[in-house]
Write a protein that holds these residues in place. Structure first.
Motif, PDB file in Angstrom:
ATOM      1  N   GLY A 186       0.808  -1.302   0.104  1.00 25.11           N
ATOM      2  CA  GLY A 186       0.009  -0.158  -0.034  1.00 25.11           C
ATOM      3  C   GLY A 186       0.630   1.351  -0.084  1.00 25.11           C
ATOM      4  O   GLY A 186       0.463   2.276  -0.620  1.00 25.11           O
ATOM      5  N   ALA A 187       2.042   1.338   0.774  1.00 21.90           N
ATOM      6  CA  ALA A 187       3.068   2.299   0.809  1.00 21.90           C
ATOM      7  C   ALA A 187       3.434   2.596  -0.808  1.00 21.90           C
ATOM      8  O   ALA A 187       3.512   3.778  -0.988  1.00 21.90           O
ATOM      9  N   TRP A 188       3.976   1.720  -1.250  1.00 21.00           N
ATOM     10  CA  TRP A 188       4.410   1.717  -2.465  1.00 21.00           C
ATOM     11  C   TRP A 188       3.366   2.310  -3.566  1.00 21.00           C
ATOM     12  O   TRP A 188       3.592   3.155  -4.455  1.00 21.00           O
ATOM     13  N   ASN A 189       1.993   1.592  -3.535  1.00 22.43           N
ATOM     14  CA  ASN A 189       1.054   2.173  -4.489  1.00 22.43           C
ATOM     15  C   ASN A 189       0.737   3.798  -4.069  1.00 22.43           C
ATOM     16  O   ASN A 189       0.382   4.328  -5.057  1.00 22.43           O
ATOM     17  N   LEU A 190       0.731   4.009  -2.810  1.00 20.11           N
ATOM     18  CA  LEU A 190       0.756   5.557  -2.598  1.00 20.11           C
ATOM     19  C   LEU A 190       1.955   6.209  -3.194  1.00 20.11           C
ATOM     20  O   LEU A 190       1.581   7.445  -3.646  1.00 20.11           O
ATOM     21  N   ALA A 191       3.134   5.763  -3.135  1.00 18.29           N
ATOM     22  CA  ALA A 191       4.162   6.541  -3.675  1.00 18.29           C
ATOM     23  C   ALA A 191       4.072   6.618  -5.256  1.00 18.29           C
ATOM     24  O   ALA A 191       4.490   7.652  -5.999  1.00 18.29           O
ATOM     25  N   VAL A 192       3.775   5.473  -5.975  1.00 22.00           N
ATOM     26  CA  VAL A 192       2.998   5.563  -7.139  1.00 22.00           C
ATOM     27  C   VAL A 192       2.157   6.742  -7.804  1.00 22.00           C
ATOM     28  O   VAL A 192       2.202   7.260  -8.948  1.00 22.00           O
ATOM     29  N   GLY A 193       1.384   6.929  -6.796  1.00 20.16           N
ATOM     30  CA  GLY A 193       0.187   7.700  -7.140  1.00 20.16           C
ATOM     31  C   GLY A 193       0.925   9.417  -6.629  1.00 20.16           C
ATOM     32  O   GLY A 193       0.473  10.329  -7.464  1.00 20.16           O
ATOM     33  N   ILE A 194       1.609   9.391  -5.672  1.00 17.46           N
ATOM     34  CA  ILE A 194       1.894  10.898  -5.346  1.00 17.46           C
ATOM     35  C   ILE A 194       3.051  11.234  -6.428  1.00 17.46           C
ATOM     36  O   ILE A 194       2.978  12.541  -6.793  1.00 17.46           O
ATOM     37  N   GLY A 195       3.789  10.346  -6.693  1.00 11.66           N
ATOM     38  CA  GLY A 195       5.033  10.874  -7.832  1.00 11.66           C
ATOM     39  C   GLY A 195       4.345  11.321  -9.086  1.00 11.66           C
ATOM     40  O   GLY A 195       4.650  12.747  -9.367  1.00 11.66           O
TER      41      GLY A 195
END
Length: 228
Positions: free
Chosen positions: A110-119
């Motif tokens: 989930g943290a990685w998916n969040l980063a993929v969205g924030i970037g």
């Protein structure tokens, strides 16, 4: 006062230094010293003041090489922002516990998916950051595509689950489009060739060197005692 002493004092006056003695009285009575002082003033003025060299008017050439202002690519940036926000939804759901994918491993995912969205969302707001995210997200999408294809062929994952990765694939594609649209913004156009310059009426650039930029003169900076 002798002429030598008068001229020494006048030389100090020209250099802005303290005069050993006032030369005015001798200067008023000595024609030769007055002539010497006038010549010294002319020489000093000639050394300090020089006529400016003629400079050709390059306004037309500069404007010709300046790219026309273009739009900010808001269409691609808005599309990238929409994909990024859509990617943030599953990430928050995974982190807040509405989607259970295996404890701590699910939190990492989930943290990685969040980063993929924030970037990508940051790149939509600041397009200059798009290029720096491309290697990371492209590598992620490439590895994910290979493993997803293998899992789909082995029947370990349903097609509906693989379809949820469409947003992840769209992200790098839109990132590349935004990066390509902004990387050359503000870059001057190529210089005109010799033939183009010769065909332009009133051009002041020599034809043999029209296609080549002038080398910049090397300037040596003064240090320590050479500063003076």
């Amino acid at each position: 006062m002798r002429c030598e002493e008068c001229r020494e004092a006048l030389s100090a006056r020209l250099d802005g230094e303290a005069e050993p003695a006032s030369p005015d009285e001798h200067l008023a009575s000595c024609a030769k010293c007055r002539e010497w002082f006038a010549g010294a003033e002319r020489l000093r003025r000639a050394m300090l003041l020089r006529p400016a060299p003629p400079v050709p008017d390059l306004t037309a050439a500069i404007l010709e090489r300046t790219p026309a202002p273009s739009g900010d690519g808001w269409g691609l940036r808005i599309a990238l922002a929409v994909v990024a926000i859509a990617q943030l939804g599953p990430a928050f759901a995974q982190l807040l516990g509405t989607a259970h994918d295996g404890g701590h491993l699910g939190h990492e995912s989930g943290a990685w998916n969040l980063a993929v969205g924030i970037g990508p969302l940051t790149a939509a707001l600041r397009p200059k950051t798009a290029g720096g995210q491309l290697p990371l997200l492209t590598g992620f999408v490439g590895v994910l595509a290979v493993w997803s294809a293998g899992d789909l062929a082995a029947g370990q994952v349903a097609l509906s689950r693989v379809a949820t990765h469409v947003l992840v694939v769209l992200g790098p594609a839109l990132l590349y489009a935004v990066h390509r649209g902004h990387r050359d913004r503000g870059t001057p156009l190529p210089a005109a060739t010799a033939d183009d310059t010769a065909a332009t009426p009133g051009s002041t650039v020599d034809a043999p060197t029209a296609g080549r930029p002038r080398p910049r003169a090397f300037r040596r900076q003064a240090h320590s005692r050479h500063v003076a």
